[in-house]
Write a protein that holds these residues in place. Structure first.
Motif, short mmCIF file in Angstrom:
data_model
loop_
_atom_site.label_atom_id
_atom_site.label_comp_id
_atom_site.label_asym_id
_atom_site.label_seq_id
_atom_site.Cartn_x
_atom_site.Cartn_y
_atom_site.Cartn_z
N GLU A 195 37.41 19.63 12.51
CA GLU A 195 36.01 20.01 12.64
C GLU A 195 35.92 21.43 13.21
O GLU A 195 36.77 21.84 14.01
CB GLU A 195 35.29 19.04 13.57
CG GLU A 195 35.18 17.62 13.03
CD GLU A 195 34.34 17.55 11.77
OE1 GLU A 195 33.33 18.30 11.70
OE2 GLU A 195 34.68 16.77 10.87
N GLU A 197 35.23 24.32 15.64
CA GLU A 197 35.14 24.34 17.09
C GLU A 197 34.05 25.30 17.53
O GLU A 197 33.54 26.10 16.75
CB GLU A 197 36.49 24.73 17.68
CG GLU A 197 37.62 23.79 17.28
CD GLU A 197 38.98 24.27 17.76
OE1 GLU A 197 39.04 25.14 18.65
OE2 GLU A 197 40.00 23.77 17.24
N GLU A 198 33.70 25.23 18.81
CA GLU A 198 32.62 26.07 19.33
C GLU A 198 32.93 27.55 19.18
O GLU A 198 32.02 28.37 19.02
CB GLU A 198 32.37 25.74 20.81
CG GLU A 198 31.76 24.37 21.05
CD GLU A 198 31.47 24.13 22.52
OE1 GLU A 198 31.67 25.06 23.33
OE2 GLU A 198 31.03 23.01 22.85
N ASN A 199 34.20 27.91 19.25
CA ASN A 199 34.59 29.32 19.13
C ASN A 199 34.67 29.79 17.69
O ASN A 199 35.05 30.92 17.41
CB ASN A 199 35.93 29.56 19.83
CG ASN A 199 37.04 28.63 19.33
OD1 ASN A 199 36.90 28.01 18.28
ND2 ASN A 199 38.13 28.54 20.09
N ARG A 202 38.70 26.77 13.01
CA ARG A 202 38.85 25.49 12.32
C ARG A 202 40.29 25.35 11.87
O ARG A 202 40.83 26.23 11.19
CB ARG A 202 37.91 25.41 11.12
CG ARG A 202 37.92 24.03 10.44
CD ARG A 202 36.93 23.97 9.30
NE ARG A 202 36.79 22.62 8.78
CZ ARG A 202 36.01 22.27 7.77
NH1 ARG A 202 35.27 23.20 7.17
NH2 ARG A 202 35.93 21.02 7.36
#
Length: 215
Positions: A195, A197-199, A202
C-alpha cells in the motif's frame, strides 16, 4: 560504488541518518520466503545489508547468511545487538565478522567475486537496488547475476516514490526498470505491491530465479 556514493553512505551511518533501517523483520520476507523454493540450508547473500534484522530471521530459518556492507558502523551495531561470540578475520578486500551463522563482510559489494561466493545458493535484497543511483543499478544487477549459480532463488523488494519525486536514496525503481535490469539473467515473478505509505513510497515484491543450465 563511485567514491561520492561511498562517502554519502558512510556519512549516513556515521550521522545516524538511517531512516531506511527497519526495527522489525520485513513482513514481505516472512510472507514470501517460505514459498520461494530456496533449498533448505542454502547460504543467503544479502548485498548492502546494513544491520538488517532480516538477516537474523533468515538465520533462524536455518540459512547461513553472508551480508556485505560498506559501513563498519552498521556491522559493529549489528553484532553489538546480537548475542554470541564474534570472530574476525580478513579475506582479500574484506574485513569479516562472524556471529553464529551470519557472516558480515565489510567492504564494497562490487569487489566481492565469484570465487568468494562458491557456497551462495540464494539472495535477499530489501535495500540494495534502491540505494543505488540509476547509473549504478545496471552494474549491480549484472554483478549479482555473476555471483549466483543457475537455479539460485532470491527475493527482491523494490520501491517507487510519489510522481515527481526523483530524490533518493532510496531511489524509485519502477517495475519496467526492474524487468529490464533482471530479466536477461533471471526468471522474474511479480508477487505483490504494498500500500502507498504516507511519505509517498510504495514497495513491490519480486521473486527471482537465476537462469542457466543446472549442473
Amino acid at each position: 560504488m563511485q567514491q561520492s556514493e561511498e562517502n554519502e553512505w558512510l556519512a549516513r551511518w556515521r550521522e545516524g541518518r538511517i531512516g531506511f533501517h527497519r526495527d522489525a523483520v520485513h513482513p514481505a520476507l516472512v510472507r514470501f520466503w517460505p514459498s520461494l523454493g530456496a533449498p533448505p540450508g542454502a547460504k543467503v547473500l544479502v548485498p548492502l545489508c546494513g544491520k538488517s534484522l532480516d538477516m537474523r530471521w533468515l538465520a533462524e530459518q536455518g540459512h547461513p547468511v553472508l551480508g556485505i556492507e560498506l559501513a563498519t558502523d552498521a556491522i559493529e551495531q549489528f553484532v553489538a545487538d546480537g548475542s554470541g561470540e564474534v570472530s574476525r578475520y580478513r579475506q582479500s578486500d574484506f574485513d569479516i565478522c562472524r556471529q553464529g551463522s551470519i557472516e558480515l563482510w565489510g567492504g564494497d559489494f562490487f569487489h566481492f567475486h565469484i570465487q568468494q561466493a562458491a557456497e551462495i545458493g540464494a539472495f535477499y535484497d530489501r535495500a540494495a537496488l534502491i540505494a543505488l543511483p540509476e547509473a549504478t543499478r545496471q552494474r549491480y544487477a549484472f554483478h549479482l547475476a555473476q555471483l549466483l549459480p543457475p537455479g539460485a532463488r532470491g527475493l527482491l523488494i523494490s520501491l517507487t516514490r510519489a510522481p515527481g519525486d526523483s530524490g533518493g536514496p532510496p531511489y524509485s525503481v519502477p517495475a519496467e526498470e526492474v524487468r529490464a535490469l533482471f530479466e536477461p539473467n533471471f526468471e522474474l515473478t511479480h508477487l505483490a505491491d504494498g500500500e502507498p505509505e504516507e511519505n509517498g513510497f510504495r514497495e513491490s515484491v519480486w521473486a527471482l530465479k537465476r537462469r542457466g543450465p543446472l549442473a
